[in-house]
Design an enzyme around this catalytic site. Structure first.
Site, mmCIF file in Angstrom:
data_model
loop_
_atom_site.group_PDB
_atom_site.id
_atom_site.type_symbol
_atom_site.label_atom_id
_atom_site.label_comp_id
_atom_site.label_asym_id
_atom_site.label_seq_id
_atom_site.Cartn_x
_atom_site.Cartn_y
_atom_site.Cartn_z
ATOM 1 N N ARG A 35 -28.968 53.527 22.219
ATOM 2 C CA ARG A 35 -29.716 53.669 21.155
ATOM 3 C C ARG A 35 -30.304 55.121 21.028
ATOM 4 O O ARG A 35 -30.365 55.764 19.853
ATOM 5 C CB ARG A 35 -30.466 52.516 20.640
ATOM 6 C CG ARG A 35 -29.544 51.411 20.207
ATOM 7 C CD ARG A 35 -30.350 50.264 19.828
ATOM 8 N NE ARG A 35 -29.546 49.379 19.146
ATOM 9 C CZ ARG A 35 -29.770 47.853 18.785
ATOM 10 N NH1 ARG A 35 -30.901 47.430 19.382
ATOM 11 N NH2 ARG A 35 -29.089 47.125 18.260
ATOM 12 N N LYS A 198 -17.381 31.622 16.063
ATOM 13 C CA LYS A 198 -17.525 30.659 14.843
ATOM 14 C C LYS A 198 -16.740 31.104 13.636
ATOM 15 O O LYS A 198 -17.038 32.505 13.309
ATOM 16 C CB LYS A 198 -18.754 30.171 14.670
ATOM 17 C CG LYS A 198 -19.571 29.361 15.471
ATOM 18 C CD LYS A 198 -21.101 28.727 15.053
ATOM 19 C CE LYS A 198 -21.605 27.946 15.951
ATOM 20 N NZ LYS A 198 -23.007 28.033 15.422
#
Ligand code: ADP
Ligand code: MG
Length: 394
Positions: A35, A198
């Site tokens: 980052r 999911k």
């Protein structure tokens, strides 16, 4: 298209740059500096232009309190190493009370404010705090795509208070280009590879990609629920019973729009999820009752790889299997390799997918790897991000 730092005159100006320095720490040491690395183009550009650069980020979850373990000190040290110059750090615990430090800056110098989340006003998008931040500077830059899905003082409130311009940083602009324009107006065939645990986490994204992609390729745990919706027996696999109706709806929608929604033809199964546990590959019609599907099989890998290879724009979000546990990383690694070998524009978003790409050492072969997990999902869904909406258009 949003204005970027390159569209405004920053010379001699005090420029607030909201960066994403929320790096993983282990005992005060940064364990992954990606980052910080990714913020360098914007910082270097601003320095070259003679701007006075004021950097601000959150780090961890100090929850509005000053906590020593979340001070920005390790980030300052890392920045100095990477920028090869000294970086000033405000000694104020309250990042909005750094007037003296800001005023001491010369053109081209860099100041790092203390953790934005040391102040409760940050996450509350508090007006007073936003105003205090705004009063420190002349121009606002957001280069923290990963935080743009949240309306906080440093991503939203400050832009309502500042009199100067509000523009995107270079990393932000890149994220918007690849996750926005490339997906809205893709070179075709446009292939979307979606995986992960999911369906329920990604309904919005799958829904939108069915509308825009030519082929939607499904893997990972979510494929199980689609297979269940189609009437297959899934044994002990992870399935979401309460997402079956949604899965049926998505299958129908793809059918109606003439979009191919591809599901695995074979899967790797095991009795339990364990490192190097006994496993075998079976057709999806033949998943044993006492076993669970943990990865896509070889036939599926080959089929998906061909589709990916022929794609002119390919986006991947979510791994194809339980990639954290060997050998169930195989499908994800092979699909990542197919992405790497594709001559089209390749885009990877999602925290776990990005880890999988890094684990396979393929980061240099992907056109764009998104830095924002939640933000990239939301943006891919076509939802406006509060931190992006407030930036000026070209
Ligand atoms: P991303 O962070 O890239 O968006 P997700 O968070 O949606 O991805 O999903 C990643 C998780 O999905 C991983 O922890 C992985 O182990 C899990 N997963 C993938 N395939 C399966 C599967 N067949 N059964 C259970 N979990 C799975
Ligand atoms: Mg994840």
């Amino acid at each position: 298209m949003k204005k970027t730092v390159k569209d405004v005159d920053v010379t001699g100006k005090r420029v607030f740059v909201r960066v994403d320095f929320n790096v993983p720490l282990d005992n005060g040491k940064i364990t992954d500096e990606t980052r910080v690395q990714k913020s360098l183009p914007t910082i270097n550009y601003l320095r070259e232009q003679g701007a006075r650069v004021i950097l601000a980020s959150h780090l961890g979850r100090p929850k509005g309190q000053v906590k020593d373990e979340f001070r920005m000190v390790p980030v300052k040290e890392k920045l100095e190493e990477l920028l090869k110059t000294s970086v000033k750090k405000s000694s104020e615990n309250d990042p909005s009370q750094a007037e003296a430090a800001v005023n001491s800056l010369e053109d081209g110098e860099v100041l790092l404010l203390e953790n934005l989340r040391f102040h409760p006003g940050e996450e509350e998008n508090d007006e007073e705090f936003a105003n205090a931040l705004a009063s420190l500077v002349d121009i606002y830059v957001n280069d923290a795509f990963g935080a743009a899905h949240r309306a906080h003082a440093s991503t939203h409130g400050i832009t309502q208070k500042i009199s100067g311009e509000c523009v995107a940083g270079l990393l932000m602009a890149q994220e918007l280009k690849f996750l926005g324009e490339s997906v809205d107006n893709p070179e075709r065939p446009f292939v979307a590879v979606i995986g992960g645990a999911k369906i329920s986490d990604k309904i919005g994204v799958i829904d939108r990609l069915i509308e825009t992609a030519n082929k939607v390729v499904i893997g990972g745990g979510m494929a199980n629920t689609f297979l269940l919706a189609k009437g297959y027996q899934l044994g002990k696999s992870l399935v979401e019973e309460d997402a079956i109706d949604k899965a049926k709806e998505l299958l129908k929608k793809a059918d109606n729009l003439g979009v191919e929604l591809m599901l695995p033809k074979d899967v790797v199964v095991a009795e339990k999820l364990e490192e190097k546990v006994a496993n075998k590959t079976v057709k999806v019609e033949e998943i044993p009752e006492n076993m669970m599907a943990l990865d896509i099989g070889e036939e599926t890998i080959n089929e998906y790889s061909k589709v990916i290879k022929n794609g002119k724009t390919v986006i991947m979000n979510g791994p194809m299997g339980v990639f954290e546990t060997e050998p169930f990383d195989h499908g994800t690694v092979e699909i990542a390799k197919a992405m790497g070998n594709s001559s089209g524009t390749t885009i990877v978003g999602g925290g776990d997918s990005v880890s999988a790409i890094n684990k396979a050492g393929l980061e240099d072969k992907i056109t764009h790897i998104s830095t924002g997990g939640g933000a990239s999902l939301k943006y891919l869904e076509g939802k406006p991000l509060p931190g992006v909406q407030v930036l000026q258009d070209r």
